[in-house]
Design a protein around this motif. Structure first.
Motif, PDB file in Angstrom:
ATOM      1  N   GLY A   1       2.735  10.072 -17.792  1.00  0.00           N
ATOM      2  CA  GLY A   1       1.465   9.378 -18.334  1.00  0.00           C
ATOM      3  C   GLY A   1       1.255   7.775 -18.074  1.00  0.00           C
ATOM      4  N   LYS A   2       1.859   7.224 -17.125  1.00  0.00           N
ATOM      5  CA  LYS A   2       1.756   5.974 -16.610  1.00  0.00           C
ATOM      6  C   LYS A   2       1.186   5.833 -15.354  1.00  0.00           C
ATOM      7  N   ILE A   3       0.474   4.895 -15.186  1.00  0.00           N
ATOM      8  CA  ILE A   3      -0.013   4.770 -13.840  1.00  0.00           C
ATOM      9  C   ILE A   3       0.794   3.649 -13.123  1.00  0.00           C
ATOM     10  N   LEU A   4       1.639   3.953 -12.103  1.00  0.00           N
ATOM     11  CA  LEU A   4       2.228   3.087 -11.188  1.00  0.00           C
ATOM     12  C   LEU A   4       1.532   2.438  -9.933  1.00  0.00           C
ATOM     13  N   ASP A   5       1.782   1.310  -9.667  1.00  0.00           N
ATOM     14  CA  ASP A   5       1.333   0.846  -8.259  1.00  0.00           C
ATOM     15  C   ASP A   5       2.354   0.406  -7.487  1.00  0.00           C
ATOM     16  N   ARG A   6       2.558   0.557  -6.224  1.00  0.00           N
ATOM     17  CA  ARG A   6       3.710   0.217  -5.562  1.00  0.00           C
ATOM     18  C   ARG A   6       3.200  -0.882  -4.605  1.00  0.00           C
ATOM     19  N   ASN A   7       4.125  -1.975  -4.605  1.00  0.00           N
ATOM     20  CA  ASN A   7       4.014  -3.002  -3.490  1.00  0.00           C
ATOM     21  C   ASN A   7       5.289  -3.155  -2.762  1.00  0.00           C
ATOM     22  N   GLU A   8       5.386  -4.230  -2.025  1.00  0.00           N
ATOM     23  CA  GLU A   8       6.546  -4.692  -1.284  1.00  0.00           C
ATOM     24  C   GLU A   8       7.939  -4.806  -2.288  1.00  0.00           C
ATOM     25  N   ASP A   9       7.784  -5.145  -3.550  1.00  0.00           N
ATOM     26  CA  ASP A   9       8.595  -5.530  -4.597  1.00  0.00           C
ATOM     27  C   ASP A   9       9.120  -4.293  -5.527  1.00  0.00           C
ATOM     28  N   GLY A  10       8.355  -3.477  -5.283  1.00  0.00           N
ATOM     29  CA  GLY A  10       8.767  -2.102  -6.201  1.00  0.00           C
ATOM     30  C   GLY A  10       7.489  -1.379  -6.721  1.00  0.00           C
ATOM     31  N   ASP A  11       7.805  -0.796  -7.829  1.00  0.00           N
ATOM     32  CA  ASP A  11       6.487   0.214  -8.574  1.00  0.00           C
ATOM     33  C   ASP A  11       6.338  -0.484  -9.894  1.00  0.00           C
ATOM     34  N   PHE A  12       5.104  -0.897 -10.148  1.00  0.00           N
ATOM     35  CA  PHE A  12       4.768  -1.626 -11.400  1.00  0.00           C
ATOM     36  C   PHE A  12       3.833  -0.856 -12.199  1.00  0.00           C
ATOM     37  N   ASP A  13       4.023  -0.699 -13.515  1.00  0.00           N
ATOM     38  CA  ASP A  13       3.225  -0.126 -14.348  1.00  0.00           C
ATOM     39  C   ASP A  13       2.021  -0.761 -14.623  1.00  0.00           C
ATOM     40  N   ILE A  14       0.976  -0.115 -14.389  1.00  0.00           N
ATOM     41  CA  ILE A  14      -0.369  -1.045 -14.622  1.00  0.00           C
ATOM     42  C   ILE A  14      -1.278  -0.171 -15.452  1.00  0.00           C
ATOM     43  N   THR A  15      -0.567   0.775 -16.286  1.00  0.00           N
ATOM     44  CA  THR A  15      -1.519   1.661 -17.024  1.00  0.00           C
ATOM     45  C   THR A  15      -2.530   1.068 -18.176  1.00  0.00           C
ATOM     46  N   ASN A  16      -1.877  -0.204 -18.704  1.00  0.00           N
ATOM     47  CA  ASN A  16      -2.734  -0.675 -19.778  1.00  0.00           C
ATOM     48  C   ASN A  16      -3.648  -1.969 -19.061  1.00  0.00           C
ATOM     49  N   ASN A  17      -3.704  -2.353 -17.813  1.00  0.00           N
ATOM     50  CA  ASN A  17      -4.419  -3.369 -17.186  1.00  0.00           C
ATOM     51  C   ASN A  17      -5.570  -2.673 -16.520  1.00  0.00           C
ATOM     52  N   THR A  18      -6.646  -2.802 -17.185  1.00  0.00           N
ATOM     53  CA  THR A  18      -8.008  -1.978 -16.511  1.00  0.00           C
ATOM     54  C   THR A  18      -8.518  -2.876 -15.298  1.00  0.00           C
ATOM     55  N   ASN A  19      -8.008  -3.867 -15.088  1.00  0.00           N
ATOM     56  CA  ASN A  19      -8.496  -4.551 -13.828  1.00  0.00           C
ATOM     57  C   ASN A  19      -7.718  -4.009 -12.737  1.00  0.00           C
ATOM     58  N   LEU A  20      -6.213  -3.854 -12.782  1.00  0.00           N
ATOM     59  CA  LEU A  20      -5.527  -3.165 -11.733  1.00  0.00           C
ATOM     60  C   LEU A  20      -5.946  -1.834 -11.576  1.00  0.00           C
ATOM     61  N   VAL A  21      -6.207  -0.906 -12.559  1.00  0.00           N
ATOM     62  CA  VAL A  21      -6.227   0.224 -12.548  1.00  0.00           C
ATOM     63  C   VAL A  21      -7.527   0.536 -11.683  1.00  0.00           C
ATOM     64  N   SER A  22      -8.456  -0.356 -12.011  1.00  0.00           N
ATOM     65  CA  SER A  22      -9.921  -0.349 -11.337  1.00  0.00           C
ATOM     66  C   SER A  22      -9.679  -0.633  -9.785  1.00  0.00           C
ATOM     67  N   ARG A  23      -8.921  -1.559  -9.654  1.00  0.00           N
ATOM     68  CA  ARG A  23      -8.727  -1.769  -8.148  1.00  0.00           C
ATOM     69  C   ARG A  23      -8.089  -0.515  -7.389  1.00  0.00           C
ATOM     70  N   LEU A  24      -7.214  -0.118  -7.956  1.00  0.00           N
ATOM     71  CA  LEU A  24      -6.416   0.903  -7.437  1.00  0.00           C
ATOM     72  C   LEU A  24      -7.428   2.157  -7.121  1.00  0.00           C
ATOM     73  N   TYR A  25      -8.259   2.565  -8.193  1.00  0.00           N
ATOM     74  CA  TYR A  25      -9.204   3.554  -7.943  1.00  0.00           C
ATOM     75  C   TYR A  25     -10.216   3.161  -6.553  1.00  0.00           C
ATOM     76  N   MET A  26     -10.363   1.895  -6.581  1.00  0.00           N
ATOM     77  CA  MET A  26     -11.542   1.416  -5.467  1.00  0.00           C
ATOM     78  C   MET A  26     -10.629   1.457  -4.073  1.00  0.00           C
ATOM     79  N   ARG A  27      -9.416   1.405  -4.198  1.00  0.00           N
ATOM     80  CA  ARG A  27      -8.635   1.458  -2.985  1.00  0.00           C
ATOM     81  C   ARG A  27      -8.424   2.963  -2.485  1.00  0.00           C
ATOM     82  N   LYS A  28      -8.344   3.915  -3.508  1.00  0.00           N
ATOM     83  CA  LYS A  28      -8.338   5.245  -3.115  1.00  0.00           C
ATOM     84  C   LYS A  28      -9.506   5.849  -2.796  1.00  0.00           C
TER      85      LYS A  28
END
Length: 71
Positions: A44-71
């Motif tokens: 149920g969580k959306i995680l975004d991976r970067n150099e430092d690890g995996d981050f839960d961005i589920t409740n951050n609409t801006n980061l989720v939107s950016r992730l969809y745009m990257r995909k």
């Protein structure tokens, strides 16, 4: 490995092939995980991976939107 086919764990499901190799008498499981063209939820969580690890961005609409745009 059954978790990959369980939509309650990973959605949308994602098929990964498991390869076995024997090294120094021990069985090693190798799984190549390619970058997906889709956004997946893990338990149920959306995680975004970067150099430092995996981050839960589920409740951050801006980061989720950016992730969809990257995909």
């Amino acid at each position: 490995m059954t978790s990959l086919n369980n939509p309650q764990i990973l959605s949308p499901t994602f098929y990964l092939a498991v390869e076995e190799a024997e090294i120094d008498g021990k069985v090693i499981l190798y799984i190549n995980v390619p970058e997906s063209s889709q956004v997946h939820r893990c338990k149920g969580k959306i995680l975004d991976r970067n150099e430092d690890g995996d981050f839960d961005i589920t409740n951050n609409t801006n980061l989720v939107s950016r992730l969809y745009m990257r995909k």
